[in-house]
Design an enzyme around this catalytic site. Structure first.
Site, PDB file in Angstrom:
ATOM      1  CG  ASP A   1      -1.990  -1.085   1.002  1.00 45.74           C
ATOM      2  OD1 ASP A   1      -2.387  -1.434   0.128  1.00 45.74           O
ATOM      3  OD2 ASP A   1      -2.023  -1.826   2.194  1.00 45.74           O
TER       4      ASP A   1
ATOM      5  CG  HIS B   1       4.587  20.932   1.627  1.00 45.80           C
ATOM      6  ND1 HIS B   1       5.912  20.705   1.549  1.00 45.80           N
ATOM      7  CD2 HIS B   1       3.945  20.005   0.667  1.00 45.80           C
ATOM      8  CE1 HIS B   1       6.318  19.955   0.674  1.00 45.80           C
ATOM      9  NE2 HIS B   1       5.081  19.489   0.156  1.00 45.80           N
TER      10      HIS B   1
ATOM     11  CG  ASP C   1       5.746  14.253  -1.206  1.00 48.84           C
ATOM     12  OD1 ASP C   1       4.587  14.946  -0.970  1.00 48.84           O
ATOM     13  OD2 ASP C   1       6.348  14.586  -2.156  1.00 48.84           O
ATOM     14  CG  HIS C   2       7.031  16.782   2.141  1.00 52.87           C
ATOM     15  ND1 HIS C   2       8.155  17.299   2.209  1.00 52.87           N
ATOM     16  CD2 HIS C   2       6.941  16.724   0.655  1.00 52.87           C
ATOM     17  CE1 HIS C   2       8.857  17.505   0.893  1.00 52.87           C
ATOM     18  NE2 HIS C   2       7.975  17.111  -0.006  1.00 52.87           N
TER      19      HIS C   2
ATOM     20  CG  ASP D   1      11.474  21.174  -4.947  1.00 53.98           C
ATOM     21  OD1 ASP D   1      11.801  19.903  -5.315  1.00 53.98           O
ATOM     22  OD2 ASP D   1      10.517  21.603  -4.976  1.00 53.98           O
TER      23      ASP D   1
ATOM     24  N   GLY E   1       3.651  22.951  -8.574  1.00 52.16           N
ATOM     25  CA  GLY E   1       4.152  23.604  -7.344  1.00 52.16           C
ATOM     26  C   GLY E   1       5.793  23.541  -7.183  1.00 52.16           C
ATOM     27  CG  HIS E   2       7.816  20.958  -7.200  1.00 56.76           C
ATOM     28  ND1 HIS E   2       8.387  20.227  -6.130  1.00 56.76           N
ATOM     29  CD2 HIS E   2       6.599  19.984  -7.679  1.00 56.76           C
ATOM     30  CE1 HIS E   2       7.442  19.233  -5.643  1.00 56.76           C
ATOM     31  NE2 HIS E   2       6.453  19.082  -6.553  1.00 56.76           N
TER      32      HIS E   2
ATOM     33  CG  HIS F   1      11.645  16.203  -3.182  1.00 56.42           C
ATOM     34  ND1 HIS F   1      10.641  17.322  -3.193  1.00 56.42           N
ATOM     35  CD2 HIS F   1      11.015  15.235  -3.755  1.00 56.42           C
ATOM     36  CE1 HIS F   1       9.601  16.482  -3.485  1.00 56.42           C
ATOM     37  NE2 HIS F   1       9.873  15.056  -3.864  1.00 56.42           N
TER      38      HIS F   1
ATOM     39  CG  ASP G   1       0.295  -5.852   2.402  1.00 57.71           C
ATOM     40  OD1 ASP G   1      -0.880  -5.492   2.161  1.00 57.71           O
ATOM     41  OD2 ASP G   1       0.661  -6.908   1.941  1.00 57.71           O
TER      42      ASP G   1
END
Length: 552
Positions: free
Chosen positions: A47, A70, A74-75, A192, A364-365, A387, A440
Site C-alpha cells: 500500500d 507542508h 510525501d512529506h 527542491d 508547485g515546484h 528531493h 501492507d
C-alpha cells in the site's frame, strides 16, 4: 574534539517521495518532514512505502521534534507510523497541522500527539537549534522552508516550493528573508530538485484559473473537474468561477471532502453562500448549472473519477452532456492508468480536457530560474540538492555551479549517507540504515524482499499444491496425492498432466521410503525439485511448488 554537524537524508534522494531529513549536532536531532512514497509496479500488494527510522529509534532520546514544510503525503504521510516508534512533538503551520490532524484521528493518535502550530516568521528553539519558518508558495497553502541555526551556522531546507508572484491567497515566497539569511551567512542549502530540468519559471496558479474560466464561458454542459485533493488554491478558483457563472459546486472523493472541510474551518477557503451543495442533491439541478470537484486525476483504481468513468459511481453517470477537465499533471508511472480513464470517459461521450491539451495545471515546484534565485539570494557555503531522482540531483548540482557555488562544496548524496560539516570542512561520510519499509494493510515492515519475490513468482507462474497423507508408522501413502493448481493451468483441460504429476509424486515418496528417508523437510525438497524440473521440461514454466504432507 569539536562536534560535527550531521545532515542525514533518510528519504527523498534518488527517488520522488518519502522525504525525511535529519539534522544532528551533539545530543540534539531535528527531523524535517516525514513522508511516504507510493509502491512501484514491483511491490505487489504493497500500500505504502515509508522511511526506515532505525537510526532515529536508536537515538530517540536525542530527537527534539519533527518539523513539517507542508501538508503533502510525501512529506507528512509516514507520521502515523513513525509516532508508534518514537513519541515527539510535531511542528507545522496551521493548514499543515489541520490536514495532519485528520490523518492522526483516523489512526487514533490525535489525542496522544503534541502538535505545535507555528507561522512563517516565528522563531523557536529546540535543544541547541534555533528554528524559523520562511514563507514559500506551493500547491498547498501554508508551505514553508525551514531555516535552522546551528552552532556551526545556518542550514536552510526549502521543502517543495516555487516563486509565484500572483498567488491565489496570501503572499509570494518571502525572498527578502532568504536574502537576509544570505547576508547573514548560510552554511548549507538543501533545495527542491523536482523541476530542475524545466527552463524558465513555473506557471502561476492564477493562469490556471484563467484557463479554467475559458472552459466555463458559454458552456451548457455539466463540468467535472478532477484535481489533487490538497490543491486548495485550485479548489478556491473553481468555486469562485462556478459562482461567477451561476453554477452549484459538489465534491466527490473522501480525501477532497476532508481537505475542503479543514480548509473551510481554518479560513483558507472563501465559499459564497449557497454555492456548495451535497453530492446527493445534484439531481435537483440542470446539468448546465452544476460543477463537480472530484479526486482521481491520477487514474487511481476506485477513486471517484475512476468510478465515474466505469459506471461504478452511485450518484454520477457520465455521458454526452458532460465536460471533464483533468486539472493535474500526470505523475510519472501513472500514464497508463490516466489514459485508461480518459479513454473510457471519451467512450461514454464526455468532452475531456487534460494538461497536454491545455494549461489546466501548474506545478508547485520551482523551475531553473527560481532555483537560481534562491541559490543567488542565500549564497550557501555548501549545497546539497534535495528531493529528486539522481538525474535531478545532478542537474541541480550543475545549476548551482552556474551561479557560482564552488563545485567542491556541492554534495550529491543518497539516502542514509551522512554529510559531516566541521568548522572548516565538509564531507560525505558513513552510512546509516535508510531503506524502504513497506506497509501492507495493518502490517508495517513485515513484507520484505522474500515476500515480494514470492508474490512476483506467484503472479508470473502460479502455484501447484501437492497434498499427501502419510502413515505415521512407515511413511506409506494413505491418501493422495492431490494436485491443486492456481494461476498455472486449468485443471479440467490438463487431466493428463495432472495424472503425471500424481504419479511422479508417488514415485518420489516411494523412493524416499526405499532410501529410508523419513525427514519431512528432505521429502518436501525432493518433491519440489522433481515436480519443478518435470513441469519446466513439459511447459517451460516454473510455478511455485508447495508440498503439504499430513501424518495419519
Amino acid at each position: 574534539m569539536a562536534e560535527k554537524l550531521k545532515i542525514i537524508p533518510l528519504g527523498g534522494l534518488g527517488e520522488i517521495g518519502k522525504n525525511m531529513t535529519v539534522i544532528e549536532y551533539a545530543n540534539d536531532i531535528l527531523v524535517i518532514d516525514c513522508g511516504i512514497a507510493f509502491p512501484d509496479e514491483e511491490m505487489l500488494g504493497v500500500d505504502l512505502v515509508i522511511p526506515d527510522i532505525t537510526y532515529l529509534e536508536k537515538n530517540r532520546e536525542k530527537v527534539r521534534a519533527i518539523i513539517l514544510t507542508h501538508a503533502h503525503e510525501d512529506h507528512i504521510g509516514a507520521i502515523p507510523y513513525v509516532l508508534r516508534k518514537i513519541q515527539v512533538p510535531i511542528y507545522g503551520t496551521t493548514m499543515t497541522l489541520g490536514i495532519l490532524g485528520t490523518k492522526l484521528a483516523e489512526h487514533g493518535l490525535l489525542e496522544s500527539t503534541e502538535m505545535v502550530t507555528v507561522s512563517p516568521g516565528d522563531y523557536f528553539e529546540l535543544g541547541c537549534f534555533g528554528v524559523e519558518l520562511i514563507r514559500t508558495n506551493h500547491s498547498v497553502p501554508d508551505s514553508a522552508a525551514i531555516a535552522v541555526s546551528t552552532p556551526l551556522g545556518n542550514v536552510i531546507v526549502t521543502g517543495d516550493f516555487k516563486i509565484d508572484p500572483t498567488p491565489i491567497r496570501g503572499k509570494m515566497t518571502d525572498l527578502t528573508r532568504f536574502g537576509e539569511y544570505g547576508d547573514e551567512g548560510v552554511l548549507l542549502l538543501v533545495s527542491d530538485s523536482t523541476n530542475v530540468e524545466r527552463p524558465g519559471f513555473t506557471m502561476s496558479e492564477k493562469h490556471v484559473g484563467e484557463t479554467l474560466e475559458s472552459y466555463f464561458k458559454n458552456c451548457d454542459q455539466r463540468i467535472i473537474i478532477a484535481s489533487f485533493a490538497s490543491n486548495v488554491d485550485r479548489m478556491q478558483q473553481v468555486i469562485w468561477i462556478a459562482h461567477k457563472y451561476g453554477r452549484k459546486v459538489a465534491v466527490s472523493g473522501r480525501s477532497m471532502e476532508n481537505i475542503l472541510h479543514v480548509a473551510k474551518t481554518l479560513g483558507y477557503l472563501e465559499i459564497p453562500d449557497g454555492v456548495l451543495i451535497e453530492l446527493s442533491a445534484i439531481g435537483r439541478y440542470p446539468k448546465n448549472k452544476l460543477c463537480i470537484l472530484t479526486t482521481g486525476s491520477q487514474g487511481e483504481a476506485m477513486s471517484a473519477l475512476y468510478r465515474i468513468a466505469f459506471a461504478g459511481h452511485k450518484q454520477i453517470n457520465i455521458g454526452a452532456g458532460d465536460r471533464v477537465i483533468l486539472a493535474a499533471s500526470t505523475i510519472p508511472g501513472n500514464e497508463k492508468a490516466v489514459y485508461r480513464v480518459i479513454n473510457e470517459l471519451v467512450r461514454q461521450g464526455a468532452d475531456v480536457v487534460y494538461s497536454k491539451m491545455a494549461e489546466v495545471h501548474a506545478s508547485g515546484h520551482a523551475s531553473q530560474e527560481e532555483l537560481k534565485i534562491i541559490l543567488s539570494l542565500t549564497k550557501p557555503k555548501y549545497f546539497m540538492p534535495g528531493h529528486g531522482e539522481y538525474r535531478h540531483l545532478k542537474a541541480h548540482a550543475q545549476l548551482a555551479q552556474s551561479v557560482g557555488v564552488d563545485p567542491s562544496h556541492i554534495f550529491i548524496s543518497e539516502n542514509g549517507r551522512v554529510l559531516e560539516i566541521s568548522e572548516k570542512t565538509a564531507k560525505l561520510g558513513s552510512m546509516v540504515p535508510a531503506g524502504k519499509v513497506l506497509v501492507d494493510g495493518l502490517g508495517v515492515g513485515d513484507v520484505g524482499n522474500v515476500v515480494l519475490r514470492d508474490r512476483k513468482h506467484l503472479s508470473q507462474d502460479g502455484l501447484i499444491v501437492i497434498v499427501i497423507s502419510l502413515s505415521s508408522e512407515d511413511n506409506s501413502i494413505i491418501a493422495g496425492p492431490d494436485v491443486i493448481s492456481r494461476g498455472f493451468i486449468y485443471v479440467r483441460e490438463s487431466d493428463e498432466l495432472m495424472d503425471e504429476l500424481r504419479r511422479r509424486a508417488i514415485d518420489v515418496i516411494e523412493r524416499c521410503n526405499d532410501d529410508r528417508i523419513s525427514d519431512w523437510a528432505t521429502i518436501k525438497g525432493d518433491l519440489r525439485s522433481d515436480i519443478s524440473n518435470f513441469l519446466y521440461q513439459k511447459t517451460k514454466r516454473s510455478p511455485m511448488i508447495l508440498p503439504v504432507i499430513m501424518e495419519v
